[in-house]
Design an enzyme around this catalytic site. Structure first.
Site, PDB file in Angstrom:
ATOM      1  N   ARG A  98      32.796  48.331  40.493  1.00 14.95           N
ATOM      2  CA  ARG A  98      33.888  47.675  39.615  1.00 14.95           C
ATOM      3  C   ARG A  98      32.957  46.208  38.979  1.00 14.95           C
ATOM      4  O   ARG A  98      33.561  45.130  38.182  1.00 14.95           O
ATOM      5  CB  ARG A  98      35.264  46.958  40.228  1.00 14.95           C
ATOM      6  CG  ARG A  98      36.257  47.755  40.517  1.00 14.95           C
ATOM      7  CD  ARG A  98      36.748  48.960  39.687  1.00 14.95           C
ATOM      8  NE  ARG A  98      37.107  50.051  40.331  1.00 14.95           N
ATOM      9  CZ  ARG A  98      36.431  50.936  40.544  1.00 14.95           C
ATOM     10  NH1 ARG A  98      35.269  51.337  40.203  1.00 14.95           N
ATOM     11  NH2 ARG A  98      37.563  52.516  41.293  1.00 14.95           N
ATOM     12  N   SER A 152      44.773  47.114  39.837  1.00 12.72           N
ATOM     13  CA  SER A 152      44.265  46.505  41.496  1.00 12.72           C
ATOM     14  C   SER A 152      44.088  45.252  40.904  1.00 12.72           C
ATOM     15  O   SER A 152      43.088  44.930  40.198  1.00 12.72           O
ATOM     16  CB  SER A 152      43.203  46.692  41.667  1.00 12.72           C
ATOM     17  OG  SER A 152      43.859  48.714  41.818  1.00 12.72           O
ATOM     18  N   GLU A 185      40.153  41.388  41.483  1.00  6.65           N
ATOM     19  CA  GLU A 185      39.438  42.263  40.843  1.00  6.65           C
ATOM     20  C   GLU A 185      40.107  42.579  39.375  1.00  6.65           C
ATOM     21  O   GLU A 185      39.392  42.251  37.966  1.00  6.65           O
ATOM     22  CB  GLU A 185      39.878  44.254  40.377  1.00  6.65           C
ATOM     23  CG  GLU A 185      39.236  44.528  40.093  1.00  6.65           C
ATOM     24  CD  GLU A 185      40.138  46.121  40.216  1.00  6.65           C
ATOM     25  OE1 GLU A 185      39.313  45.991  41.478  1.00  6.65           O
ATOM     26  OE2 GLU A 185      39.356  47.343  39.535  1.00  6.65           O
TER      27      GLU A 185
HETATM   28  C1  LIG Z   1      48.649  50.816  36.199  1.00  3.73           C
HETATM   29  C2  LIG Z   1      47.476  50.089  36.404  1.00  3.73           C
HETATM   30  C3  LIG Z   1      46.365  51.841  36.588  1.00  3.73           C
HETATM   31  C4  LIG Z   1      45.518  51.085  36.689  1.00  3.73           C
HETATM   32  N1  LIG Z   1      44.039  52.303  37.857  1.00  3.73           N
HETATM   33  C5  LIG Z   1      42.684  51.757  37.710  1.00  3.73           C
HETATM   34  C6  LIG Z   1      41.881  53.098  38.177  1.00  3.73           C
HETATM   35  O1  LIG Z   1      42.496  53.267  38.360  1.00  3.73           O
HETATM   36  N2  LIG Z   1      40.516  52.335  38.295  1.00  3.73           N
HETATM   37  C7  LIG Z   1      40.076  50.969  37.765  1.00  3.73           C
HETATM   38  O2  LIG Z   1      38.840  50.527  37.120  1.00  3.73           O
HETATM   39  N3  LIG Z   1      40.972  50.216  36.677  1.00  3.73           N
HETATM   40  C8  LIG Z   1      42.583  50.616  36.706  1.00  3.73           C
HETATM   41  N4  LIG Z   1      43.472  49.607  36.101  1.00  3.73           N
HETATM   42  C9  LIG Z   1      42.735  48.492  35.807  1.00  3.73           C
HETATM   43  C10 LIG Z   1      41.933  48.344  34.144  1.00  3.73           C
HETATM   44  O3  LIG Z   1      42.998  49.447  33.856  1.00  3.73           O
HETATM   45  C11 LIG Z   1      40.799  48.540  34.019  1.00  3.73           C
HETATM   46  O4  LIG Z   1      39.956  47.228  34.406  1.00  3.73           O
HETATM   47  C12 LIG Z   1      40.148  48.850  32.379  1.00  3.73           C
HETATM   48  O5  LIG Z   1      38.578  49.297  32.194  1.00  3.73           O
HETATM   49  C13 LIG Z   1      39.863  47.571  31.433  1.00  3.73           C
HETATM   50  O6  LIG Z   1      40.667  47.971  30.137  1.00  3.73           O
HETATM   51  P1  LIG Z   1      40.602  47.395  28.919  1.00  3.73           P
HETATM   52  O7  LIG Z   1      39.479  47.431  27.730  1.00  3.73           O
HETATM   53  O8  LIG Z   1      42.516  47.052  29.210  1.00  3.73           O
HETATM   54  O9  LIG Z   1      40.309  45.577  29.647  1.00  3.73           O
HETATM   55  P2  LIG Z   1      40.619  44.316  29.524  1.00  3.73           P
HETATM   56  O10 LIG Z   1      41.770  44.218  30.862  1.00  3.73           O
HETATM   57  O11 LIG Z   1      41.108  43.568  27.749  1.00  3.73           O
HETATM   58  O12 LIG Z   1      39.629  43.296  30.116  1.00  3.73           O
HETATM   59  C14 LIG Z   1      39.522  43.228  30.961  1.00  3.73           C
HETATM   60  C15 LIG Z   1      37.911  42.816  30.926  1.00  3.73           C
HETATM   61  O13 LIG Z   1      36.635  44.011  30.328  1.00  3.73           O
HETATM   62  C16 LIG Z   1      36.473  43.171  28.726  1.00  3.73           C
HETATM   63  N5  LIG Z   1      36.142  43.587  28.117  1.00  3.73           N
HETATM   64  C17 LIG Z   1      37.462  44.609  27.628  1.00  3.73           C
HETATM   65  N6  LIG Z   1      36.802  45.277  26.188  1.00  3.73           N
HETATM   66  C18 LIG Z   1      35.899  44.751  25.778  1.00  3.73           C
HETATM   67  C19 LIG Z   1      34.760  44.952  25.201  1.00  3.73           C
HETATM   68  N7  LIG Z   1      35.289  45.831  24.024  1.00  3.73           N
HETATM   69  N8  LIG Z   1      33.516  44.706  25.844  1.00  3.73           N
HETATM   70  C20 LIG Z   1      33.487  44.246  26.478  1.00  3.73           C
HETATM   71  N9  LIG Z   1      33.998  43.669  27.156  1.00  3.73           N
HETATM   72  C21 LIG Z   1      35.326  44.103  27.187  1.00  3.73           C
HETATM   73  C22 LIG Z   1      37.283  42.132  29.020  1.00  3.73           C
HETATM   74  O14 LIG Z   1      36.239  40.678  28.495  1.00  3.73           O
HETATM   75  C23 LIG Z   1      38.071  41.034  30.340  1.00  3.73           C
HETATM   76  O15 LIG Z   1      36.480  40.593  30.946  1.00  3.73           O
HETATM   77  C24 LIG Z   1      44.833  49.658  36.170  1.00  3.73           C
HETATM   78  C25 LIG Z   1      45.587  48.804  35.486  1.00  3.73           C
HETATM   79  C26 LIG Z   1      46.820  49.200  35.070  1.00  3.73           C
HETATM   80  C27 LIG Z   1      47.686  48.225  34.616  1.00  3.73           C
END
Ligand SMILES: Cc1cc2nc3c(=O)[nH]c(=O)nc-3n(C[C@H](O)[C@H](O)[C@H](O)COP(=O)(O)OP(=O)(O)OC[C@H]3O[C@@H](n4cnc5c(N)ncnc54)[C@H](O)[C@@H]3O)c2cc1C
Length: 296
Positions: free
Chosen positions: A170, A219, A289
């Site tokens: 992560r 998480s 995380e």
């Molecule tokens: C119900 C639920 C289940 C989940 N299950 C999992 C799982 O099984 N495994 C897992 O790994 N995660 C899980 N997650 C967490 C999350 O979905 C992941 O971490 C995902 O990668 C976040 O993506 P996001 O685009 O929403 O990023 P955000 O939450 O918007 O941002 C997270 C981080 O990524 C950065 N970021 C976002 N977009 C970019 C970009 N284009 N360029 C550079 N940096 C960027 C942000 O600045 C921040 O630091 C879950 C979340 C929820 C709500």
């Protein structure tokens, strides 16, 4: 500060509320929210932006606590221009940084590309997956990423191979303020029906174990070496624990939820209370995380 910003071709909004854009539905506003038209627009905007203005990318906000005082500087949100996914060879997809995991995995299925099914279950964007090394069901982004296009804070666009991202659990070494605008994922040849069956299995497993239709952030803590975070939280007596409108999920104890009226401060304070209880009970220091951003 307005004078210091060049006008993008896309949209630039001052004091843009971020709560509607994140899963927890809490937190303050972005000082500026930039929705660039395309990668060149983003690069030109960042090149002209004074070096001391912070920049942060936002995906679907599914792993984020935006603090109640809001986020200073520029928050970059990738819209339609970055949401496409297309096949480039028999087993490779070129994905926009704003494309969702559901779109990536279903496009892989339609093209008979196996190995990307796990992205079906992570509710984020390609940019978020690449930064977080998102993973589930035994696979993570570093297993399938070939390379990605990144616009650096100073406005240069570069391509980084998977080996240059410093991946760990992560975690990536992607520079502060860098925005992933596209990524190539590679799978292996597969049968679309079998791929769909695997996606269905993953979706059902999720449904059974996670509070999917709540205001949450995924998480909360990383699994410490040799432990499962949810188990430590549970055994420390935190299942269902509340603080104001924030609660440790009854369904999955590594998820915090906003029961309706929580502030980001309450959610974060509940997370810290859980860390204290786990430290006292087991001597284990849980690491967040979820990314926590902005001013309290
Ligand atoms: C119900 C639920 C289940 C989940 N299950 C999992 C799982 O099984 N495994 C897992 O790994 N995660 C899980 N997650 C967490 C999350 O979905 C992941 O971490 C995902 O990668 C976040 O993506 P996001 O685009 O929403 O990023 P955000 O939450 O918007 O941002 C997270 C981080 O990524 C950065 N970021 C976002 N977009 C970019 C970009 N284009 N360029 C550079 N940096 C960027 C942000 O600045 C921040 O630091 C879950 C979340 C929820 C709500």
């Amino acid at each position: 500060m307005t004078r210091l910003l060049t006008k993008p071709r896309g949209r630039l909004t001052e004091q843009a509320p971020l709560a509607p854009l994140v899963w927890f539905k809490t937190g303050g506003a972005a000082q500026w929210l930039l929705e660039p038209a395309d990668g060149d627009d983003l690069a030109a905007f960042l090149a002209a932006l004074p070096a001391d203005v912070p920049v942060m990318a936002l995906g679907l906000g599914s792993n984020l606590i935006v603090r109640d005082g809001g986020v200073p500087g520029v928050v970059v949100r990738l819209g339609k221009g970055f949401a496409g996914v297309r096949r480039t060879d028999a087993v490779t997809l070129n994905c926009g940084g704003g494309a969702s995991g559901v779109l990536v995995s279903s496009t892989a299925r339609d093209n008979g590309i196996a190995g990307l099914e796990f992205l079906r279950s992570i509710p984020g964007t390609v940019g978020g997956f690449v930064r977080m090394n998102g993973g589930a069901y035994g696979r993570e982004v570093r297993d399938v990423l070939v390379d990605c296009d990144v616009v650096l804070r100073q406005g240069q666009t570069i391509t980084l191979s998977v080996g240059e991202l410093g991946y760990a659990y992560r975690h990536s070494d992607l520079a502060e303020g860098a925005v992933v605008v596209a990524a190539r994922f590679r799978g292996i040849p597969g049968d679309p029906a079998a791929i769909q069956a695997e996606m269905d299995r993953i979706a059902a497993a999720r449904e059974a174990s996670q509070p999917l239709r709540t205001k949450t952030g995924g998480s909360t803590f990383k699994n410490p070496p040799g432990h499962k975070a949810w188990e430590l939280v549970d055994r420390a007596g935190c299942r269902g624990l509340t603080l104001g409108g924030a609660q440790v999920s009854d369904k999955h104890t590594n998820f915090l939820i906003n029961t309706g009226s929580a502030t980001s401060a309450e959610i974060e304070a509940l997370g810290e209370a859980v860390r204290d209880k786990v430290r006292t009970a087991f001597g284990v220091d849980l690491q967040w995380e979820i990314k926590r951003v902005g001013n309290p």
